[in-house]
Scaffold this motif. Structure first.
Motif, PDB file in Angstrom:
ATOM      1  N   PRO A   1      -0.618   8.482  -9.550  1.00 50.80           N
ATOM      2  CA  PRO A   1      -1.011   9.875  -9.803  1.00 50.80           C
ATOM      3  C   PRO A   1      -0.169  10.854  -8.991  1.00 50.80           C
ATOM      4  CG  PRO A   1      -2.607   8.803  -8.386  1.00 50.80           C
ATOM      5  CD  PRO A   1      -1.634   7.750  -8.788  1.00 50.80           C
ATOM      6  N   LYS A   2      -0.135  12.094  -9.455  1.00 56.14           N
ATOM      7  CA  LYS A   2       0.583  13.149  -8.732  1.00 56.14           C
ATOM      8  C   LYS A   2      -0.163  13.578  -7.491  1.00 56.14           C
ATOM      9  CE  LYS A   2       2.905  14.974 -12.762  1.00 56.14           C
ATOM     10  NZ  LYS A   2       3.102  16.114 -13.648  1.00 56.14           N
ATOM     11  N   ASP A   3      -1.483  13.343  -7.462  1.00 54.00           N
ATOM     12  CA  ASP A   3      -2.306  13.702  -6.320  1.00 54.00           C
ATOM     13  C   ASP A   3      -3.522  12.774  -6.297  1.00 54.00           C
ATOM     14  OD1 ASP A   3      -3.051  15.026  -4.036  1.00 54.00           O
ATOM     15  OD2 ASP A   3      -3.784  16.817  -5.049  1.00 54.00           O
TER      16      ASP A   3
ATOM     17  N   ILE B   1       1.454  10.245  -1.241  1.00 54.87           N
ATOM     18  CA  ILE B   1       1.256  10.760  -2.596  1.00 54.87           C
ATOM     19  C   ILE B   1       1.019  12.264  -2.542  1.00 54.87           C
ATOM     20  CG2 ILE B   1      -0.250  10.700  -4.628  1.00 54.87           C
ATOM     21  CD1 ILE B   1      -0.774   7.709  -3.906  1.00 54.87           C
ATOM     22  N   ARG B   2       0.143  12.698  -1.625  1.00 55.43           N
ATOM     23  CA  ARG B   2      -0.158  14.139  -1.498  1.00 55.43           C
ATOM     24  C   ARG B   2       1.081  14.942  -1.109  1.00 55.43           C
ATOM     25  NH1 ARG B   2      -4.560  12.220   1.734  1.00 55.43           N
ATOM     26  NH2 ARG B   2      -6.276  11.741   0.334  1.00 55.43           N
ATOM     27  N   ALA B   3       1.937  14.351  -0.275  1.00 50.40           N
ATOM     28  CA  ALA B   3       3.151  15.035   0.181  1.00 50.40           C
ATOM     29  C   ALA B   3       4.291  14.923  -0.836  1.00 50.40           C
ATOM     30  CB  ALA B   3       3.601  14.450   1.525  1.00 50.40           C
ATOM     31  N   ARG B   4       4.038  14.201  -1.917  1.00 51.64           N
ATOM     32  CA  ARG B   4       5.057  13.954  -2.952  1.00 51.64           C
ATOM     33  C   ARG B   4       6.311  13.322  -2.340  1.00 51.64           C
ATOM     34  NH1 ARG B   4       2.039  16.131  -6.593  1.00 51.64           N
ATOM     35  NH2 ARG B   4       1.556  18.284  -6.991  1.00 51.64           N
TER      36      ARG B   4
ATOM     37  N   LEU C   1       0.835  -1.192   0.000  1.00 54.63           N
ATOM     38  CA  LEU C   1       0.000   0.000   0.000  1.00 54.63           C
ATOM     39  C   LEU C   1       0.874   1.248   0.000  1.00 54.63           C
ATOM     40  CD1 LEU C   1      -2.803   1.330   0.206  1.00 54.63           C
ATOM     41  CD2 LEU C   1      -2.544   1.215   2.688  1.00 54.63           C
ATOM     42  N   LEU C   2       0.634   2.107  -0.968  1.00 56.09           N
ATOM     43  CA  LEU C   2       1.258   3.424  -1.014  1.00 56.09           C
ATOM     44  C   LEU C   2       0.209   4.401  -0.486  1.00 56.09           C
ATOM     45  CD1 LEU C   2       3.470   5.392  -1.829  1.00 56.09           C
ATOM     46  CD2 LEU C   2       2.597   5.288  -4.164  1.00 56.09           C
TER      47      LEU C   2
END
Length: 140
Positions: free
Chosen positions: A121-123, A13-16, A7-8
């Motif tokens: 995805p980027k976000d 993801i939001r924090a890059r 799990l990512l």
């Protein structure tokens, strides 16, 4: 092919805080095992059972060594040797242990639904739990 679902989390993801990746790319992920009973149905292929060899080090978390993967586990009890645990392998870029694999499948998790993706995805929306990454192990 030996596949490992990890799990990512959406927060990473939001924090890059993770590399962007797409299907068929070989990536190294730092993993931590989080012990928990699943809160609801899981998408197909996402097992909540992990079998590994537990190795306790002096004052830190337990190291789990499984078939093609390594992860840290904050064990709530003293343990060493073979273990069968319920929970999930989660990407932890700061404290996890490295596991390398080829990305076989990516799915965005929202509630009990899972939608296939071609790339991370980027976000992600606020209702997303994260991206389920299926890794093909044993590749370099």
């Amino acid at each position: 092919m030996r596949s490992l679902p990890i799990l990512l989390p959406a927060a990473l993801i939001r924090a890059r805080a993770c590399p962007l990746a797409s299907i068929r790319q070989v990536r190294t992920w730092r993993l931590r095992f989080v012990e928990r009973v699943p809160a609801g149905p899981r998408p197909a292929g996402w097992s909540d059972v992990v079998e590994a060899e537990a190795v306790r080090h002096a004052d830190g978390p337990v190291e789990l060594a499984g078939d093609g993967f390594r992860a840290l586990w904050d064990a709530p009890r003293p343990v060493a040797g073979p273990v069968r645990l319920r929970g999930e392998l989660v990407v932890d870029p700061l404290d996890g242990l490295a596991t390398t694999g080829r990305i076989h499948r990516l799915r965005l998790l929202t509630g009990a639904a899972a939608r296939d993706l071609s790339a991370i995805p980027k976000d992600v929306d606020d209702d997303a739990a994260g991206v389920l990454v299926d890794l093909e192990l044993g590749v370099t």
